[in-house]
Design a protein around this motif. Structure first.
Motif, PDB file in Angstrom:
ATOM      1  N   SER A   1       0.831  -1.204   0.000  1.00 57.11           N
ATOM      2  CA  SER A   1       0.000   0.000   0.000  1.00 57.11           C
ATOM      3  C   SER A   1       0.864   1.251   0.000  1.00 57.11           C
ATOM      4  O   SER A   1       0.621   2.191  -0.765  1.00 57.11           O
ATOM      5  CB  SER A   1      -0.925   0.007   1.229  1.00 57.11           C
ATOM      6  N   ARG A   2       1.850   1.270   0.865  1.00 58.45           N
ATOM      7  CA  ARG A   2       2.730   2.444   0.926  1.00 58.45           C
ATOM      8  C   ARG A   2       3.496   2.608  -0.380  1.00 58.45           C
ATOM      9  O   ARG A   2       3.623   3.725  -0.887  1.00 58.45           O
ATOM     10  CB  ARG A   2       3.705   2.308   2.089  1.00 58.45           C
ATOM     11  N   ARG A   3       4.013   1.495  -0.907  1.00 55.97           N
ATOM     12  CA  ARG A   3       4.785   1.561  -2.148  1.00 55.97           C
ATOM     13  C   ARG A   3       3.944   2.144  -3.287  1.00 55.97           C
ATOM     14  O   ARG A   3       4.387   3.025  -4.019  1.00 55.97           O
ATOM     15  CB  ARG A   3       5.274   0.148  -2.498  1.00 55.97           C
ATOM     16  N   VAL A   4       2.714   1.645  -3.413  1.00 53.31           N
ATOM     17  CA  VAL A   4       1.847   2.103  -4.503  1.00 53.31           C
ATOM     18  C   VAL A   4       1.413   3.547  -4.273  1.00 53.31           C
ATOM     19  O   VAL A   4       1.392   4.368  -5.207  1.00 53.31           O
ATOM     20  CB  VAL A   4       0.626   1.176  -4.635  1.00 53.31           C
ATOM     21  N   TYR A   5       1.059   3.884  -3.034  1.00 53.45           N
ATOM     22  CA  TYR A   5       0.630   5.260  -2.749  1.00 53.45           C
ATOM     23  C   TYR A   5       1.751   6.250  -3.058  1.00 53.45           C
ATOM     24  O   TYR A   5       1.526   7.305  -3.648  1.00 53.45           O
ATOM     25  CB  TYR A   5       0.204   5.388  -1.290  1.00 53.45           C
ATOM     26  N   GLU A   6       2.967   5.908  -2.667  1.00 60.12           N
ATOM     27  CA  GLU A   6       4.094   6.797  -2.949  1.00 60.12           C
ATOM     28  C   GLU A   6       4.321   6.939  -4.450  1.00 60.12           C
ATOM     29  O   GLU A   6       4.665   8.015  -4.933  1.00 60.12           O
ATOM     30  CB  GLU A   6       5.361   6.270  -2.274  1.00 60.12           C
ATOM     31  N   SER A   7       4.135   5.859  -5.196  1.00 62.80           N
ATOM     32  CA  SER A   7       4.309   5.956  -6.648  1.00 62.80           C
ATOM     33  C   SER A   7       3.275   6.883  -7.262  1.00 62.80           C
ATOM     34  O   SER A   7       3.550   7.591  -8.235  1.00 62.80           O
ATOM     35  CB  SER A   7       4.225   4.564  -7.285  1.00 62.80           C
ATOM     36  N   VAL A   8       2.057   6.906  -6.685  1.00 64.99           N
ATOM     37  CA  VAL A   8       1.003   7.796  -7.196  1.00 64.99           C
ATOM     38  C   VAL A   8       1.338   9.250  -6.888  1.00 64.99           C
ATOM     39  O   VAL A   8       1.325  10.107  -7.778  1.00 64.99           O
ATOM     40  CB  VAL A   8      -0.371   7.418  -6.599  1.00 64.99           C
ATOM     41  N   VAL A   9       1.661   9.555  -5.637  1.00 67.09           N
ATOM     42  CA  VAL A   9       1.884  10.953  -5.266  1.00 67.09           C
ATOM     43  C   VAL A   9       3.181  11.504  -5.844  1.00 67.09           C
ATOM     44  O   VAL A   9       3.341  12.725  -5.956  1.00 67.09           O
ATOM     45  CB  VAL A   9       1.868  11.145  -3.732  1.00 67.09           C
ATOM     46  N   ARG A  10       4.097  10.635  -6.234  1.00 63.61           N
ATOM     47  CA  ARG A  10       5.349  11.098  -6.832  1.00 63.61           C
ATOM     48  C   ARG A  10       5.276  11.196  -8.352  1.00 63.61           C
ATOM     49  O   ARG A  10       6.241  11.604  -8.989  1.00 63.61           O
ATOM     50  CB  ARG A  10       6.498  10.169  -6.432  1.00 63.61           C
ATOM     51  N   ALA A  11       4.138  10.812  -8.922  1.00 64.99           N
ATOM     52  CA  ALA A  11       3.991  10.905 -10.375  1.00 64.99           C
ATOM     53  C   ALA A  11       3.815  12.365 -10.793  1.00 64.99           C
ATOM     54  O   ALA A  11       3.397  13.223 -10.000  1.00 64.99           O
ATOM     55  CB  ALA A  11       2.798  10.081 -10.835  1.00 64.99           C
ATOM     56  N   GLN A  12       4.123  12.650 -12.034  1.00 65.15           N
ATOM     57  CA  GLN A  12       3.991  14.002 -12.564  1.00 65.15           C
ATOM     58  C   GLN A  12       2.521  14.428 -12.575  1.00 65.15           C
ATOM     59  O   GLN A  12       1.628  13.631 -12.873  1.00 65.15           O
ATOM     60  CB  GLN A  12       4.559  14.070 -13.982  1.00 65.15           C
ATOM     61  N   TRP A  13       2.294  15.701 -12.272  1.00 67.34           N
ATOM     62  CA  TRP A  13       0.936  16.223 -12.218  1.00 67.34           C
ATOM     63  C   TRP A  13       0.246  16.115 -13.584  1.00 67.34           C
ATOM     64  O   TRP A  13      -0.947  15.814 -13.664  1.00 67.34           O
ATOM     65  CB  TRP A  13       0.961  17.669 -11.745  1.00 67.34           C
ATOM     66  N   GLY A  14       0.993  16.322 -14.645  1.00 65.93           N
ATOM     67  CA  GLY A  14       0.416  16.218 -15.974  1.00 65.93           C
ATOM     68  C   GLY A  14      -0.110  14.830 -16.268  1.00 65.93           C
ATOM     69  O   GLY A  14      -1.092  14.671 -17.011  1.00 65.93           O
ATOM     70  N   PHE A  15       0.517  13.807 -15.688  1.00 61.93           N
ATOM     71  CA  PHE A  15       0.017  12.433 -15.827  1.00 61.93           C
ATOM     72  C   PHE A  15      -1.206  12.211 -14.951  1.00 61.93           C
ATOM     73  O   PHE A  15      -2.192  11.590 -15.379  1.00 61.93           O
ATOM     74  CB  PHE A  15       1.132  11.451 -15.457  1.00 61.93           C
ATOM     75  N   LEU A  16      -1.180  12.719 -13.722  1.00 65.46           N
ATOM     76  CA  LEU A  16      -2.273  12.486 -12.785  1.00 65.46           C
ATOM     77  C   LEU A  16      -3.577  13.116 -13.236  1.00 65.46           C
ATOM     78  O   LEU A  16      -4.647  12.528 -13.079  1.00 65.46           O
ATOM     79  CB  LEU A  16      -1.891  13.011 -11.393  1.00 65.46           C
ATOM     80  N   VAL A  17      -3.509  14.330 -13.811  1.00 65.44           N
ATOM     81  CA  VAL A  17      -4.746  15.018 -14.179  1.00 65.44           C
ATOM     82  C   VAL A  17      -5.428  14.367 -15.369  1.00 65.44           C
ATOM     83  O   VAL A  17      -6.600  14.656 -15.646  1.00 65.44           O
ATOM     84  CB  VAL A  17      -4.485  16.514 -14.490  1.00 65.44           C
ATOM     85  N   ARG A  18      -4.725  13.478 -16.068  1.00 61.83           N
ATOM     86  CA  ARG A  18      -5.355  12.780 -17.187  1.00 61.83           C
ATOM     87  C   ARG A  18      -6.086  11.512 -16.742  1.00 61.83           C
ATOM     88  O   ARG A  18      -6.719  10.843 -17.555  1.00 61.83           O
ATOM     89  CB  ARG A  18      -4.304  12.413 -18.244  1.00 61.83           C
ATOM     90  N   GLN A  19      -5.993  11.177 -15.451  1.00 61.71           N
ATOM     91  CA  GLN A  19      -6.617   9.965 -14.937  1.00 61.71           C
ATOM     92  C   GLN A  19      -7.918  10.309 -14.204  1.00 61.71           C
ATOM     93  O   GLN A  19      -8.100  11.414 -13.710  1.00 61.71           O
ATOM     94  CB  GLN A  19      -5.674   9.247 -13.964  1.00 61.71           C
ATOM     95  N   ARG A  20      -8.807   9.330 -14.142  1.00 62.75           N
ATOM     96  CA  ARG A  20     -10.026   9.480 -13.340  1.00 62.75           C
ATOM     97  C   ARG A  20      -9.667   9.303 -11.868  1.00 62.75           C
ATOM     98  O   ARG A  20      -8.935   8.376 -11.493  1.00 62.75           O
ATOM     99  CB  ARG A  20     -11.068   8.442 -13.740  1.00 62.75           C
ATOM    100  N   ALA A  21     -10.192  10.210 -11.032  1.00 61.68           N
ATOM    101  CA  ALA A  21      -9.866  10.134  -9.602  1.00 61.68           C
ATOM    102  C   ALA A  21     -10.305   8.802  -9.005  1.00 61.68           C
ATOM    103  O   ALA A  21      -9.648   8.244  -8.123  1.00 61.68           O
ATOM    104  CB  ALA A  21     -10.527  11.292  -8.859  1.00 61.68           C
ATOM    105  N   GLY A  22     -11.436   8.258  -9.506  1.00 66.36           N
ATOM    106  CA  GLY A  22     -11.920   6.983  -8.995  1.00 66.36           C
ATOM    107  C   GLY A  22     -10.961   5.841  -9.242  1.00 66.36           C
ATOM    108  O   GLY A  22     -10.999   4.817  -8.548  1.00 66.36           O
ATOM    109  N   ARG A  23     -10.083   5.990 -10.229  1.00 71.43           N
ATOM    110  CA  ARG A  23      -9.089   4.946 -10.505  1.00 71.43           C
ATOM    111  C   ARG A  23      -8.166   4.765  -9.308  1.00 71.43           C
ATOM    112  O   ARG A  23      -7.854   3.640  -8.925  1.00 71.43           O
ATOM    113  CB  ARG A  23      -8.274   5.322 -11.744  1.00 71.43           C
ATOM    114  N   TRP A  24      -7.747   5.877  -8.706  1.00 69.34           N
ATOM    115  CA  TRP A  24      -6.837   5.787  -7.558  1.00 69.34           C
ATOM    116  C   TRP A  24      -7.581   5.257  -6.339  1.00 69.34           C
ATOM    117  O   TRP A  24      -7.015   4.481  -5.548  1.00 69.34           O
ATOM    118  CB  TRP A  24      -6.229   7.151  -7.263  1.00 69.34           C
TER     119      TRP A  24
END
Length: 651
Positions: free
Chosen positions: A163-186
């Motif tokens: 859980s920690r590993r995956v959560y850190e990978s999400v929050v450390r991803a580039q914002w330009g990548f994150l905004v293209r995803q659906r929030a429900g995916r996370w």
């Protein structure tokens, strides 16, 4: 069935460092695809590869705990076998005769010799053997209890590490990548998918235990009658081969179910966040029907998977019963197995057959939820591919600081990865001079917030450069640069914590005096009049405060950081004119005070005078700017002071 959870803005979590499990994530996710029924062989291979990756990751998290868990399972299986073997001396002591030269008769004779050598009277043989048998059963129960607790502990540790590993990978991803995803995916990833992985870990440990116990039963049966056990193995192997394709179908059903659950999570996130609009348009019925349709689709996949598993279990159990009946007939009519040995074999096989059925059932369950581990690894890999640099290599040599000007030079930006998509910004040239208040105005969709995100270092230009004092900021420097930026957005979201915790989130080491100064500077002194003062809990997303109060606390949080650049992305829109003027006056005063201190002390701290970038619509706010850039259709239409912009606009 999965529950539907809400999401929110991603925030940095504070938790201890996870165990080292990096090696489990080094493999690529190229084979994470799902096969169809006609490709069952490839899918089964993928199932076992995924199961092996899961075991390797579990071992990497805590090898000692995993080894102890497996060792306890082996010990429990051994005591189970000992208890089964003790049935022979128990039956012998009860008066049953094991004649001939079979393994059963040899074991019975050996137990009698041991009792005689120990000096146990014949009339005490039955109580002694029964006592040993019961003691073995008690030891087995204790080992099962320990195994259950160790299974839970190991599963929880692995779940937390992943859980920690995956959560850190999400929050450390580039914002330009994150905004293209659906929030429900996370939300789906960090709740349902990780819960499925936890279940898969528990099932894998259970399968190891079942496998050990099955092998032990087979070994004892082979010692008693190799021909009869060979027949059972041959028939059981045939049943397993017949059911091999069903394992692939179960995996495919698990993939479909996971995707449908993800759709429900995403829809829940979107629809609940827009519930006010739904009620405003009297669209409750239509919205409920849409949600019910997604839930029906999810239920259809769940029922389909359950039917497949039930049908497979029925076929396997019916086959094992038929095989057992055939073996008994052959044993008595052809192999002429002795009655006493046959009794022992029946005792073994009546235990073995449910174990095999349970093994088959749990294997299918594991195949149904293992796709979640594939999804988790695939998303972790995807986020890692879009990860930001941590800037560690730049700390010692370069510390970005705004001393003269921050400039967007011929910047083009598109939120899509492909080059043929429409650009939000088109050749922007925009300079933000240090120590001044710069405003960016324009109609909705002109690209104002995109400019703010570029300046903040959240986005990187598709083309062009971001220059800091004439030097291009590299991707590895962006995190360092953001340490000197304060940001207040249009949609202010506070955490379900106290006012103090929401402020300290920006600067954990801040003193009471610093908190008070930031609150006064943001015209947020009202917090001291709340019932709990700074300890008042603001509710989910700050719902217990008005929008204006939330924005003033958010502004205080940004100012508490003592930024070099303060970005106000339509941050004063929810304030009345009086509070807006008070806050802007306070910001002007802060800019003046930092200008006076921007000499040697500022250079030593790596910070210059406060610079403000304001995205705004209200003329009352815009006219306070030293320089204004007006955007239209992704380009700079005009720039200058308030008076210059007005003169040019009215020509």
């Amino acid at each position: 069935m999965a529950g539907c959870g809400g999401g929110g803005n991603v925030a940095t979590m504070h938790s201890p460092a996870p165990p080292n499990a990096d090696s489990a994530f080094t493999e690529k996710s190229a084979d994470f695809g799902v096969g169809v029924e006609g490709q069952a062989t490839g899918v089964v291979g993928s199932t076992w590869r995924t199961a092996l990756r899961l075991v390797r990751f579990s071992v990497a998290v805590d090898a000692r705990a995993y080894a102890l868990t497996v060792a306890t399972a082996l010990a429990g299986s051994l005591t189970e076998g000992v208890g089964l073997v003790l049935l022979l001396p128990l039956l012998s002591a009860a008066g049953m005769n094991f004649g001939g030269s079979s393994t059963a008769s040899r074991l019975s004779g050996a137990s009698q010799r041991i009792l005689t050598t120990a000096g146990v009277p014949h009339w005490l043989w039955l109580p002694v053997v029964l006592g040993v048998f019961l003691a073995t059963g008690a030891l087995r129960s204790m080992l099962r209890r320990s195994q259950s607790m160790m299974n839970y502990t190991t599963t929880t540790r692995v779940h937390l590490a992943l859980s920690r590993r995956v959560y850190e990978s999400v929050v450390r991803a580039q914002w330009g990548f994150l905004v293209r995803q659906r929030a429900g995916r996370w939300t789906h990833l960090l709740t349902e998918e990780l819960r499925n992985v936890s279940d898969a870990i528990s099932l894998s440990l259970s399968l190891i235990n079942l496998g050990c116990l099955t092998l032990l039963y087979l070994w004892i049966a082979l010692k008693l009658s190799a021909p009869m056990t060979g027949l059972v193995l041959a028939m059981g192997g045939g049943l397993m081969l017949l059911e091999r394709r069903s394992l692939g179908r179960m995996r495919a059903s698990g993939e479909e179910f996971a995707e449908s659950v993800g759709e429900v999570y995403a829809a829940t996130e979107e629809h609940l966040s827009n519930l006010k609009s739904v009620k405003t348009y009297n669209a409750e019925e239509r919205d409920a029907q849409h949600f019910a349709g997604l839930c029906r689709e999810m239920a259809r996949h769940a029922v389909g998977a359950a039917k497949q598993q039930a049908a497979s279990s029925f076929r396997f159990e019916a086959g094992t019963l038929a095989a057992l009946g055939a073996v008994i007939l052959l044993a008595l009519g052809v192999l002429h197995v002795q009655a006493a040995t046959m009794l022992m074999l029946l005792a073994i096989f009546t235990r073995l057959m449910p174990q095999l059925a349970n093994l088959q059932s749990q294997t299918h369950q594991l195949a149904g939820i293992l796709p979640s581990f594939d999804h988790v690894l695939a998303i972790e890999t995807e986020c890692a591919a879009h990860a930001e640099g941590d800037g560690a290599e730049e700390v010692a040599t370069v510390r970005p600081s705004l001393e003269r000007e921050l400039r967007l030079e011929d910047v083009w930006y598109s939120y899509q990865a492909s080059e043929d998509t429409e650009f939000v910004l088109r050749g922007i040239d925009l300079g933000i001079e240090a120590g001044l208040l710069t405003a960016v105005v324009g109609p909705s969709g002109a690209g104002k917030s995109t400019v703010a995100d570029l300046v903040n270092g959240l986005l990187q230009p598709t083309r062009g450069r971001l220059l800091l004092d004439g030097r291009a900021l590299t991707p590895s420097e962006l995190r360092q640069w953001r340490r000197q930026v304060g940001y207040v957005g249009q949609e202010t979201v506070l955490f379900h914590q106290s006012v103090r915790d929401n402020l300290l989130w920006a600067k954990p080491e801040a003193s009471e005096d610093e908190l008070r100064a930031a609150l006064e500077q943001a015209s947020a002194g009202f917090v001291y009049e709340l019932r709990g003062g700074l300890e008042t809990v603001v509710g989910d997303r700050g719902v217990l405060l008005s929008s204006g109060e939330r924005q003033r606390i958010a502004l205080a949080r940004a100012l508490l950081r003592q930024p070099t650049l303060l970005i106000l992305d339509e941050a004063t829109n929810a304030l009345d004119v009086e509070n807006e003027a008070r806050i802007l006056d306070s910001i002007r005063e802060a800019m003046r005070s930092t200008k006076q201190d921007a000499g040697l002390n500022a250079k030593q701290s790596g910070r210059g005078a406060l610079t403000v970038l304001m995205i705004a619509h209200r003329p009352s706010a815009v006219r306070r700017a030293d320089r204004i850039f007006e955007l239209e259709d992704g380009r700079v239409l005009r720039s200058g002071t308030w008076e210059e912009i007005n003169r040019e606009a009215h020509r």
